[in-house]
Write a protein that holds these residues in place. Sequence first.
Motif, PDB file in Angstrom:
ATOM      1  N   ILE A 253       0.617  -1.107  -0.070  1.00 46.27           N
ATOM      2  CA  ILE A 253       0.030   0.136  -0.050  1.00 46.27           C
ATOM      3  C   ILE A 253       0.942   1.209  -0.085  1.00 46.27           C
ATOM      4  CG2 ILE A 253      -1.669   1.184   1.228  1.00 46.27           C
ATOM      5  CD1 ILE A 253      -2.727  -1.379   2.397  1.00 46.27           C
ATOM      6  N   LYS A 254       1.930   1.174   0.929  1.00 46.16           N
ATOM      7  CA  LYS A 254       2.982   2.157   0.977  1.00 46.16           C
ATOM      8  C   LYS A 254       3.512   2.660  -0.643  1.00 46.16           C
ATOM      9  CE  LYS A 254       7.251   3.934   3.092  1.00 46.16           C
ATOM     10  NZ  LYS A 254       8.436   3.684   3.842  1.00 46.16           N
ATOM     11  N   ILE A 255       4.134   1.527  -1.283  1.00 42.28           N
ATOM     12  CA  ILE A 255       4.537   1.791  -2.482  1.00 42.28           C
ATOM     13  C   ILE A 255       3.504   2.176  -3.484  1.00 42.28           C
ATOM     14  CG2 ILE A 255       5.615   0.644  -4.488  1.00 42.28           C
ATOM     15  CD1 ILE A 255       6.892  -1.307  -2.486  1.00 42.28           C
ATOM     16  N   ALA A 256       2.365   1.575  -3.474  1.00 42.79           N
ATOM     17  CA  ALA A 256       1.296   2.129  -4.475  1.00 42.79           C
ATOM     18  C   ALA A 256       0.840   3.678  -4.218  1.00 42.79           C
ATOM     19  CB  ALA A 256      -0.048   1.006  -4.112  1.00 42.79           C
ATOM     20  N   SER A 257       0.722   3.984  -2.846  1.00 42.43           N
ATOM     21  CA  SER A 257       0.432   5.195  -2.693  1.00 42.43           C
ATOM     22  C   SER A 257       1.583   6.347  -3.379  1.00 42.43           C
ATOM     23  CB  SER A 257       0.429   5.538  -1.082  1.00 42.43           C
ATOM     24  OG  SER A 257      -0.619   4.802  -0.651  1.00 42.43           O
ATOM     25  N   GLY A 258       2.605   5.872  -3.326  1.00 43.48           N
ATOM     26  CA  GLY A 258       3.920   6.714  -3.879  1.00 43.48           C
ATOM     27  C   GLY A 258       3.744   7.025  -5.426  1.00 43.48           C
ATOM     28  N   ILE A 259       2.875   6.054  -5.968  1.00 40.44           N
ATOM     29  CA  ILE A 259       2.961   6.215  -7.328  1.00 40.44           C
ATOM     30  C   ILE A 259       1.570   6.471  -8.093  1.00 40.44           C
ATOM     31  CG2 ILE A 259       4.974   4.847  -7.995  1.00 40.44           C
ATOM     32  CD1 ILE A 259       3.191   2.417  -8.696  1.00 40.44           C
ATOM     33  N   PHE A 260       0.480   6.523  -7.067  1.00 34.30           N
ATOM     34  CA  PHE A 260      -0.770   6.764  -7.333  1.00 34.30           C
ATOM     35  C   PHE A 260      -1.182   8.097  -7.019  1.00 34.30           C
ATOM     36  CE2 PHE A 260      -5.229   6.444  -6.361  1.00 34.30           C
ATOM     37  CZ  PHE A 260      -5.895   5.936  -7.553  1.00 34.30           C
TER      38      PHE A 260
ATOM     39  N   SER B 285      -4.693  10.070  -6.681  1.00 30.99           N
ATOM     40  CA  SER B 285      -6.295   9.933  -6.726  1.00 30.99           C
ATOM     41  C   SER B 285      -6.801  11.254  -7.546  1.00 30.99           C
ATOM     42  CB  SER B 285      -6.810   9.669  -5.296  1.00 30.99           C
ATOM     43  OG  SER B 285      -8.208   9.982  -5.364  1.00 30.99           O
ATOM     44  N   VAL B 286      -8.066  10.994  -8.004  1.00 30.03           N
ATOM     45  CA  VAL B 286      -8.621  12.313  -8.825  1.00 30.03           C
ATOM     46  C   VAL B 286      -9.224  13.192  -7.664  1.00 30.03           C
ATOM     47  CG1 VAL B 286      -8.843  11.069 -10.987  1.00 30.03           C
ATOM     48  CG2 VAL B 286     -10.607  11.078  -9.300  1.00 30.03           C
ATOM     49  N   SER B 287      -9.556  12.418  -6.554  1.00 37.75           N
ATOM     50  CA  SER B 287     -10.144  13.257  -5.358  1.00 37.75           C
ATOM     51  C   SER B 287      -9.248  13.323  -4.398  1.00 37.75           C
ATOM     52  CB  SER B 287     -11.392  12.583  -5.066  1.00 37.75           C
ATOM     53  OG  SER B 287     -11.102  10.993  -4.433  1.00 37.75           O
ATOM     54  N   ASN B 288      -7.827  13.330  -4.427  1.00 35.72           N
ATOM     55  CA  ASN B 288      -6.668  13.656  -3.636  1.00 35.72           C
ATOM     56  C   ASN B 288      -7.007  12.620  -2.313  1.00 35.72           C
ATOM     57  OD1 ASN B 288      -5.744  15.840  -5.143  1.00 35.72           O
ATOM     58  ND2 ASN B 288      -7.525  17.239  -4.305  1.00 35.72           N
TER      59      ASN B 288
ATOM     60  N   ASN C 242      -5.545   9.467  -0.022  1.00 36.46           N
ATOM     61  CA  ASN C 242      -4.101   8.837   0.071  1.00 36.46           C
ATOM     62  C   ASN C 242      -4.717   7.378   0.329  1.00 36.46           C
ATOM     63  OD1 ASN C 242      -2.109   7.455   1.203  1.00 36.46           O
ATOM     64  ND2 ASN C 242      -1.348   9.328   2.159  1.00 36.46           N
ATOM     65  N   LEU C 243      -4.094   6.479  -0.696  1.00 37.34           N
ATOM     66  CA  LEU C 243      -4.444   5.132  -0.474  1.00 37.34           C
ATOM     67  C   LEU C 243      -4.282   4.436   1.020  1.00 37.34           C
ATOM     68  CD1 LEU C 243      -3.341   3.320  -3.659  1.00 37.34           C
ATOM     69  CD2 LEU C 243      -5.550   4.103  -3.034  1.00 37.34           C
ATOM     70  N   SER C 244      -3.049   4.928   1.555  1.00 34.92           N
ATOM     71  CA  SER C 244      -2.887   4.276   2.818  1.00 34.92           C
ATOM     72  C   SER C 244      -3.959   4.626   3.858  1.00 34.92           C
ATOM     73  CB  SER C 244      -1.643   5.293   3.407  1.00 34.92           C
ATOM     74  OG  SER C 244      -0.409   4.772   2.407  1.00 34.92           O
ATOM     75  N   HIS C 245      -4.898   5.510   3.741  1.00 44.20           N
ATOM     76  CA  HIS C 245      -5.840   5.764   4.856  1.00 44.20           C
ATOM     77  C   HIS C 245      -7.283   5.330   4.292  1.00 44.20           C
ATOM     78  CE1 HIS C 245      -2.966   9.546   5.427  1.00 44.20           C
ATOM     79  NE2 HIS C 245      -2.480   8.515   6.203  1.00 44.20           N
ATOM     80  N   GLN C 246      -7.404   4.433   3.089  1.00 48.69           N
ATOM     81  CA  GLN C 246      -8.486   3.930   2.702  1.00 48.69           C
ATOM     82  C   GLN C 246      -9.046   2.667   3.394  1.00 48.69           C
ATOM     83  OE1 GLN C 246     -10.016   6.234   1.115  1.00 48.69           O
ATOM     84  NE2 GLN C 246      -8.078   7.366   1.449  1.00 48.69           N
ATOM     85  N   LYS C 247     -10.091   2.220   3.206  1.00 49.16           N
ATOM     86  CA  LYS C 247     -10.515   1.014   3.863  1.00 49.16           C
ATOM     87  C   LYS C 247     -10.208  -0.043   3.170  1.00 49.16           C
ATOM     88  CE  LYS C 247     -14.539   2.943   6.489  1.00 49.16           C
ATOM     89  NZ  LYS C 247     -16.165   3.113   6.490  1.00 49.16           N
ATOM     90  N   THR C 248     -10.215  -1.048   3.612  1.00 46.47           N
ATOM     91  CA  THR C 248     -10.138  -2.546   2.755  1.00 46.47           C
ATOM     92  C   THR C 248     -11.250  -2.597   1.798  1.00 46.47           C
ATOM     93  OG1 THR C 248      -9.348  -4.707   2.619  1.00 46.47           O
ATOM     94  CG2 THR C 248     -11.094  -3.999   4.364  1.00 46.47           C
TER      95      THR C 248
ATOM     96  N   THR D 255     -11.576  -1.390  -1.395  1.00 45.54           N
ATOM     97  CA  THR D 255     -12.558  -0.166  -1.865  1.00 45.54           C
ATOM     98  C   THR D 255     -11.492   0.155  -3.105  1.00 45.54           C
ATOM     99  OG1 THR D 255     -10.905   1.249  -0.486  1.00 45.54           O
ATOM    100  CG2 THR D 255     -12.989   1.022   0.215  1.00 45.54           C
ATOM    101  N   VAL D 256     -12.089   0.876  -4.176  1.00 41.04           N
ATOM    102  CA  VAL D 256     -11.562   0.998  -5.426  1.00 41.04           C
ATOM    103  C   VAL D 256     -11.480   2.564  -5.755  1.00 41.04           C
ATOM    104  CG1 VAL D 256     -11.992   0.559  -7.923  1.00 41.04           C
ATOM    105  CG2 VAL D 256     -12.551  -1.216  -6.155  1.00 41.04           C
ATOM    106  N   HIS D 257     -10.335   2.927  -6.373  1.00 40.80           N
ATOM    107  CA  HIS D 257     -10.151   4.356  -6.373  1.00 40.80           C
ATOM    108  C   HIS D 257      -9.889   4.858  -7.807  1.00 40.80           C
ATOM    109  CE1 HIS D 257     -10.718   4.573  -2.030  1.00 40.80           C
ATOM    110  NE2 HIS D 257      -9.878   3.354  -2.074  1.00 40.80           N
ATOM    111  N   LEU D 258     -10.299   5.789  -8.388  1.00 44.98           N
ATOM    112  CA  LEU D 258      -9.714   6.168  -9.736  1.00 44.98           C
ATOM    113  C   LEU D 258      -8.755   7.413  -9.543  1.00 44.98           C
ATOM    114  CD1 LEU D 258     -10.368   6.461 -12.738  1.00 44.98           C
ATOM    115  CD2 LEU D 258     -11.854   8.281 -12.191  1.00 44.98           C
TER     116      LEU D 258
END
Length: 465
Positions: free
Chosen positions: A30-37, A39-42, A44-50, A52-55
């Motif tokens: 999740i940390k690595i993914a957050s560093g390269i992703f 979000s269109v709604s700003n 942070n993947l690290s703070h999202q629930k399990t 869940t899908v994000h654009l």
Amino acid sequence: MIYNDTIVALATPSGAGAIAVIRLSGNEAIKIASGIFTSVSNKNLSHQKTHTVHLGHIMDGSRVIDEVLATVFKNPNSYTGEDVVEFSCHGSSFIQQEIIQLCLRKGCRMATAGEFTLRAFLNGKMDLSQAEAVADLIASDSEASHQLAIQQMRGGFSNEIKKLREELLNFASLIELELDFAEEDVEFANREEFQKLISKITHVLKRLIDSFATGNVLKNGIPVAIVGEPNVGKSTLLNALLNEERAIVSDIAGTTRDTIEDEISIGGISFRFIDTAGIRETTDTIEGLGIQRTFEKIKQSQVTIYLFDATVIRKKREKSQNIRTEIEKIRNRFPQKQLVVVANKVDQLEPSEINDLTSNINHLHLLSAKSGQGVEELKTILLEFVNTGALRNNDTIVTNTRHYDALLKALEEINKVQEGIDAGLSGDLMAIDIRQALYYFGEITGEITNDDLLGNIFANFCIGK
């Protein structure tokens, strides 16, 4: 191999397509993914629930690689039991490689074959037999093989083995306890109940072992050899069964000089048809090798279709006896094989000639490969040779050779325990055979394993699974 790092791989088939899925799994996923992703709604993947899908967009610095969907699975509620992120990107091969290379630069390691499923096993998400069923499910190409893989992946087989192992382990513990009180000459394990358990285990093991013959056929398909003299329509029949021009057809005898194979599904069961070289006396070396291979294919097949030209009998009455002789030769040479005798080109015969034919040759199936008459009925006959009762009843069916081998060895040890009971052997001697039986049970489910075994199993998986 280190299994606590973060791995990445393409989870969909390689090559261009509409969509590709790139999977990351590990403590830093999740940390690595957050560093390269981004979000269109700003977000942070690290703070999202399990789950869940994000654009958003995959970014290499300020460069946009692609617009993607990022799906987050937090441990332990993921396929691998670790943190997992899946990027659903556009299916360009260039985009796929750009994202994977970016993940590698950010700290991921390229996954090895089957490593995601291996981690699922190591993290207790599934046992070893269920993990193997994942590969079978991916490889399933018929309704029957799919149903078997689903049943095993859901734990039908492993649950049965675990229950037997647990019951045997309880008695083994009591017998081992007796050894600690050998001088007192006490029995903690009720011998009558123990005998019942051994009989039960023997019965279950024999049933599972016997199911392998059916399971192996349903999983791998049923080989059917089409044999007969040259120019009787074997290749035409193959084409009719497959509903395509797979084999070359001509009026020249000996056209098929090697075997031609292809598969179709009949009633959810896979059949592999083998068009063989015509059987006849020949001085042609190449054709002779083809005929030799024909007999090898009959030996390898489960069902043999012996095909002959019905119109030849009308022209040469003595051919009827020759055909009966050839049929008996095949039956005598391969007594264990299912044999279907088929008369081809019956559309060219008069009703009286058909009556003569069926009265001279028993259990004869009539068809015209060229017109398709009788082809569907032949498929029905072939399907009747398959024991699908266990499949319909949802019985446990063994399909894996490794499991079959372990079951045979477990039964051998259980038989030794039974011999020990009958001979009145002491608990310490029986305990040796019980431990060995428990070992083989544990090998199936993965409670007993080693790195070499895991390497052999998961090496056959695709990279992204």
